[in-house]
Design an enzyme around this catalytic site. Structure first.
Site, PDB file in Angstrom:
ATOM      1  N   LYS A   1      -4.255 -10.403  -7.545  1.00  0.00           N
ATOM      2  CA  LYS A   1      -5.171 -11.178  -6.707  1.00  0.00           C
ATOM      3  C   LYS A   1      -6.601 -10.658  -6.854  1.00  0.00           C
ATOM      4  O   LYS A   1      -6.803  -9.455  -6.969  1.00  0.00           O
ATOM      5  CB  LYS A   1      -4.699 -10.996  -5.255  1.00  0.00           C
ATOM      6  CG  LYS A   1      -5.276 -11.936  -4.259  1.00  0.00           C
ATOM      7  CD  LYS A   1      -4.781 -11.585  -2.866  1.00  0.00           C
ATOM      8  CE  LYS A   1      -5.329 -10.249  -2.422  1.00  0.00           C
ATOM      9  NZ  LYS A   1      -5.222  -9.963  -1.001  1.00  0.00           N
TER      10      LYS A   1
ATOM     11  N   LYS B   1     -11.410  -7.207  -2.951  1.00  0.00           N
ATOM     12  CA  LYS B   1     -12.571  -6.319  -2.774  1.00  0.00           C
ATOM     13  C   LYS B   1     -12.294  -4.947  -3.350  1.00  0.00           C
ATOM     14  O   LYS B   1     -13.206  -4.202  -3.664  1.00  0.00           O
ATOM     15  CB  LYS B   1     -12.868  -6.133  -1.276  1.00  0.00           C
ATOM     16  CG  LYS B   1     -13.259  -7.383  -0.551  1.00  0.00           C
ATOM     17  CD  LYS B   1     -12.998  -7.231   0.961  1.00  0.00           C
ATOM     18  CE  LYS B   1     -12.958  -8.580   1.645  1.00  0.00           C
ATOM     19  NZ  LYS B   1     -11.926  -8.659   2.691  1.00  0.00           N
TER      20      LYS B   1
ATOM     21  N   LYS C   1       0.845  -1.201   0.000  1.00  0.00           N
ATOM     22  CA  LYS C   1       0.000   0.000   0.000  1.00  0.00           C
ATOM     23  C   LYS C   1       0.878   1.246   0.000  1.00  0.00           C
ATOM     24  O   LYS C   1       0.590   2.229  -0.675  1.00  0.00           O
ATOM     25  CB  LYS C   1      -0.926   0.009   1.215  1.00  0.00           C
ATOM     26  CG  LYS C   1      -2.128  -0.918   1.057  1.00  0.00           C
ATOM     27  CD  LYS C   1      -3.156  -0.637   2.123  1.00  0.00           C
ATOM     28  CE  LYS C   1      -4.240  -1.687   2.220  1.00  0.00           C
ATOM     29  NZ  LYS C   1      -5.183  -1.785   1.157  1.00  0.00           N
TER      30      LYS C   1
HETATM   31  P1  TYM Z   1      -9.387 -10.932   4.306  1.00  0.00           P
HETATM   32  O1  TYM Z   1     -10.684 -10.409   4.813  1.00  0.00           O
HETATM   33  O2  TYM Z   1      -8.581 -10.077   3.415  1.00  0.00           O
HETATM   34  O3  TYM Z   1      -9.645 -12.300   3.591  1.00  0.00           O
HETATM   35  C1  TYM Z   1     -10.397 -13.333   4.219  1.00  0.00           C
HETATM   36  C2  TYM Z   1      -9.850 -14.674   3.793  1.00  0.00           C
HETATM   37  O4  TYM Z   1      -9.979 -14.811   2.378  1.00  0.00           O
HETATM   38  C3  TYM Z   1      -8.701 -15.131   1.821  1.00  0.00           C
HETATM   39  N1  TYM Z   1      -8.607 -14.502   0.492  1.00  0.00           N
HETATM   40  C4  TYM Z   1      -8.339 -15.171  -0.626  1.00  0.00           C
HETATM   41  N2  TYM Z   1      -8.108 -16.471  -0.856  1.00  0.00           N
HETATM   42  C5  TYM Z   1      -7.875 -16.838  -2.131  1.00  0.00           C
HETATM   43  N3  TYM Z   1      -7.871 -15.961  -3.180  1.00  0.00           N
HETATM   44  C6  TYM Z   1      -8.083 -14.646  -2.979  1.00  0.00           C
HETATM   45  N4  TYM Z   1      -8.078 -13.804  -4.015  1.00  0.00           N
HETATM   46  C7  TYM Z   1      -8.340 -14.200  -1.655  1.00  0.00           C
HETATM   47  N5  TYM Z   1      -8.597 -12.988  -1.128  1.00  0.00           N
HETATM   48  C8  TYM Z   1      -8.753 -13.186   0.200  1.00  0.00           C
HETATM   49  C9  TYM Z   1      -7.695 -14.549   2.794  1.00  0.00           C
HETATM   50  O5  TYM Z   1      -6.429 -15.150   2.666  1.00  0.00           O
HETATM   51  C10 TYM Z   1      -8.351 -14.831   4.119  1.00  0.00           C
HETATM   52  O6  TYM Z   1      -8.096 -16.149   4.548  1.00  0.00           O
HETATM   53  N6  TYM Z   1      -6.371 -10.379   8.243  1.00  0.00           N
HETATM   54  C11 TYM Z   1      -7.409 -11.205   7.666  1.00  0.00           C
HETATM   55  C12 TYM Z   1      -8.597 -11.366   8.594  1.00  0.00           C
HETATM   56  C13 TYM Z   1      -8.226 -11.837   9.942  1.00  0.00           C
HETATM   57  C14 TYM Z   1      -7.844 -13.161  10.314  1.00  0.00           C
HETATM   58  C15 TYM Z   1      -7.584 -13.119  11.715  1.00  0.00           C
HETATM   59  C16 TYM Z   1      -7.724 -14.361   9.606  1.00  0.00           C
HETATM   60  C17 TYM Z   1      -8.177 -11.054  11.055  1.00  0.00           C
HETATM   61  N7  TYM Z   1      -7.786 -11.822  12.112  1.00  0.00           N
HETATM   62  C18 TYM Z   1      -7.185 -14.237  12.414  1.00  0.00           C
HETATM   63  C19 TYM Z   1      -7.316 -15.495  10.315  1.00  0.00           C
HETATM   64  C20 TYM Z   1      -7.047 -15.432  11.703  1.00  0.00           C
HETATM   65  C21 TYM Z   1      -7.869 -10.562   6.374  1.00  0.00           C
HETATM   66  O7  TYM Z   1      -7.733  -9.386   6.187  1.00  0.00           O
HETATM   67  O8  TYM Z   1      -8.491 -11.420   5.527  1.00  0.00           O
END
Ligand code: TYM
Length: 331
Positions: free
Chosen positions: A193, A196, A111
């Site tokens: 990737k 959102k 970012k």
């Molecule tokens: P976030 O909200 O960005 O994504 C949620 C989950 O979706 C997966 N993901 C993907 N997998 C495959 N292809 C993609 N294009 C793709 N985009 C997103 C992410 O790898 C994730 O598993 N920091 C985390 C949220 C979080 C979390 C935690 C996760 C907060 N605390 C504790 C596990 C344990 C996040 O921003 O995910």
């Protein structure tokens, strides 16, 4: 029973990458593991949010967890801010995380490198909060997509550091990353990737997309001029991405079987098969989503989830604070 924890940060609507890389696995694992699945609303506000939109996205996230098959009788499903211990342990974890470690986190670095303005302190320290989310529940495994692996690795490092300093406090978690679908790429740019924050909106399929719109996005997906359905992420990233999507949505069909089916056929036929699989899955999810919104399942799920999660989290936080020496009257 081993314990598993994961969360999604609904800064926007959930998309197919979230489903294939994460949510689908939460559902698969809920029978075999003690599953904690939460909605990471503290993480959401690390970037600016419109309050009304955020509220809708949070509600939709719970509804989609349920619609995709998470069962509140099996899994503990909760909202992060319903369990205050996340913020408190998050601060403590932050105080045990080095600047050098946070500086290495690629999400923040990217970012910054993109010249994004007004990045917040919350965004910078968010991996420490994520570490707290995980160790608060002594999770053995954390099912995530590829992009979150680095954060789980940081969690391990900080947990080990604190265990060494204060005595055994936390279980050291392991990331669980699927072999197929851990990094679903944008349909309009298969070198990026699926996310959102896709500005063109053509590359990202949202779980609540209108089916016609979703079909159009798949049919318009960027491919190549090779003309062969073959799994080769380096030379055919678009086709390989669509193969991952198709395989993940059709009981993990092996790539060689997909290649054989489309041998000698055009990309149009292949894309139609992918679009059919995507639309069938979205339709199933959306039908269930509408039923859930019309019921009181969201309220009851979150109330039960908060109670169960709080019981685990408060015991852990008390143990940590005592070990660190933060209490005057020890209980
Ligand atoms: P976030 O909200 O960005 O994504 C949620 C989950 O979706 C997966 N993901 C993907 N997998 C495959 N292809 C993609 N294009 C793709 N985009 C997103 C992410 O790898 C994730 O598993 N920091 C985390 C949220 C979080 C979390 C935690 C996760 C907060 N605390 C504790 C596990 C344990 C996040 O921003 O995910």
């Amino acid at each position: 029973m081993k314990r598993m924890l994961s969360g999604i940060k609904p800064t926007g609507q959930l998309h197919l990458g979230n489903y294939i890389g994460a949510l689908k696995h939460f559902v698969e694992y809920q029978d075999e593991y003690e599953m904690f699945a939460f909605i990471a609303n503290l993480h959401c506000i690390t970037v600016p949010q419109d309050p009304k939109e955020l509220q809708t996205n949070l509600r939709d996230c719970v509804a989609l967890y349920l619609a995709c098959g998470l069962d509140p009788k099996k899994a503990t499903i909760f909202l992060q801010t319903d369990v205050m211990e996340h913020a408190q342990l998050g601060y403590i974890m932050c105080c045990h995380t080095y600047l050098g470690e946070l500086n290495r986190m690629t999400q923040f670095k990217d970012k910054q490198a993109n010249g994004e303005q007004n990045l917040t302190g919350g965004l910078y320290t968010y991996p420490a909060l994520m570490a707290a989310d995980i160790v608060l529940y002594d999770a053995d495994y954390v099912p995530v997509g590829e992009d979150q692996k680095q954060h789980v690795e940081l969690t391990r490092d900080v947990a080990i550091r604190m265990n060494n300093r204060y005595g055994e406090l936390f279980r050291v978690p392991e990331p669980l990353i699927a072999k197929v679908g851990a990094r679903i790429m944008s349909l309009s740019d298969p070198n990026k990737k699926m996310s959102k924050s896709d500005e063109s909106n053509k590359g990202c399929i949202y779980l609540l997309d209108d089916l016609k719109a979703a079909r159009k996005k798949v049919m318009g997906a960027v491919t190549d001029s090779v003309g062969k359905v073959h799994y080769d992420p380096v030379n055919q990233p678009g086709i390989s991405n669509l193969m991952q999507i198709l395989s993940s949505l059709t009981n993990d069909r092996p790539f060689d079987e997909i290649e054989a089916e489309f041998e000698g056929k055009g990309y149009g036929d292949f894309k139609r098969a992918v679009a059919d699989a995507v639309c069938a899955k979205l339709e199933e999810i959306q039908n269930r989503y509408r039923e859930i919104l019309a019921s009181d399942l969201i309220e009851t799920t979150l109330a039960d989830g908060a109670a169960k999660a709080s019981a685990v989290a408060s015991a852990k936080l008390a143990k940590v604070q005592k070990a660190i020496g933060m209490e005057i009257i020890t209980r």
